[in-house]
Design an enzyme around this catalytic site. Sequence first.
Site, PDB file in Angstrom:
ATOM      1  N   ALA A 104      46.605  28.882  34.543  1.00 29.58           N
ATOM      2  CA  ALA A 104      46.492  30.563  34.588  1.00 29.58           C
ATOM      3  C   ALA A 104      47.036  31.020  33.224  1.00 29.58           C
ATOM      4  O   ALA A 104      48.092  30.855  32.698  1.00 29.58           O
ATOM      5  CB  ALA A 104      47.158  31.429  35.888  1.00 29.58           C
ATOM      6  N   ASP A 105      46.237  31.975  32.982  1.00 24.89           N
ATOM      7  CA  ASP A 105      46.625  32.862  31.641  1.00 24.89           C
ATOM      8  C   ASP A 105      46.428  34.332  32.106  1.00 24.89           C
ATOM      9  O   ASP A 105      45.600  34.790  32.644  1.00 24.89           O
ATOM     10  CB  ASP A 105      45.639  32.778  30.238  1.00 24.89           C
ATOM     11  CG  ASP A 105      46.510  33.733  29.380  1.00 24.89           C
ATOM     12  OD1 ASP A 105      46.906  32.930  28.636  1.00 24.89           O
ATOM     13  OD2 ASP A 105      46.411  34.465  28.959  1.00 24.89           O
ATOM     14  N   THR A 106      47.925  35.265  31.999  1.00 23.75           N
ATOM     15  CA  THR A 106      47.430  36.301  32.308  1.00 23.75           C
ATOM     16  C   THR A 106      47.718  37.410  31.130  1.00 23.75           C
ATOM     17  O   THR A 106      48.067  37.006  29.985  1.00 23.75           O
ATOM     18  CB  THR A 106      49.225  36.426  32.811  1.00 23.75           C
ATOM     19  OG1 THR A 106      49.015  36.056  34.725  1.00 23.75           O
ATOM     20  CG2 THR A 106      48.647  38.128  33.932  1.00 23.75           C
ATOM     21  N   GLY A 130      43.136  34.648  34.433  1.00 22.28           N
ATOM     22  CA  GLY A 130      42.586  33.756  34.537  1.00 22.28           C
ATOM     23  C   GLY A 130      43.567  33.015  35.316  1.00 22.28           C
ATOM     24  O   GLY A 130      43.758  31.974  34.552  1.00 22.28           O
TER      25      GLY A 130
END
Length: 201
Positions: free
Chosen positions: A76-78, A113
Amino acid sequence: MQKPLNAQVVLASTSPRRKELLGNFSLPFLQVDSCFDESSITFQGDPIKYATTLAMKKGLCVQEKLKDHEAIIIAADTIVFFKDTIFNKPKDLEEALSMLRKLNGDTHKVISGISIIQGNHVETTADETLITFNNVSDAILQKYVSTQSVLDKCGAYSIRHCGNLLVKEIRGSYPNVLGLPIAALQEVLLNFGIDLWDFAI
């Protein structure tokens, strides 16, 4: 009865917040740092594509590191997105204060994401939450920057602890703001044979 797993589940992140969110389930998982260089991806104007691409690259990096193509890798990437600009982690306190001044009294997006990878099977999704900040004084922003850990936070703030005082309204997923939107994650995990309801504690 808990459903047995046929593959190792790996969380491609060392984030304690993501670990905590996934740890709310009895799903066994291994936590591995992706060590992916995020600066190698250039923002091209689409924040969702940017976030999902970063997540996918992180996951692929961990897959390569583990050499286990049976493992189910969750990455995940925020990001914080405001007025066509990505607010990454500030390089120093001056930049952190500048970010907060721009976000102050206005509404921005927090976008996570997600990418799940098993062998050559790769799926991505994203979730979006709208955060409206209170309009606080500059003295308060300076106090926040000087007393809180802001350099490791995108947008220079955390929604936890006293950072709650900055926030007027949240529209969307709260776990998304912490870095792992569980409902969105569940939708993709189902395509890999994992139902989080089987691991509800």
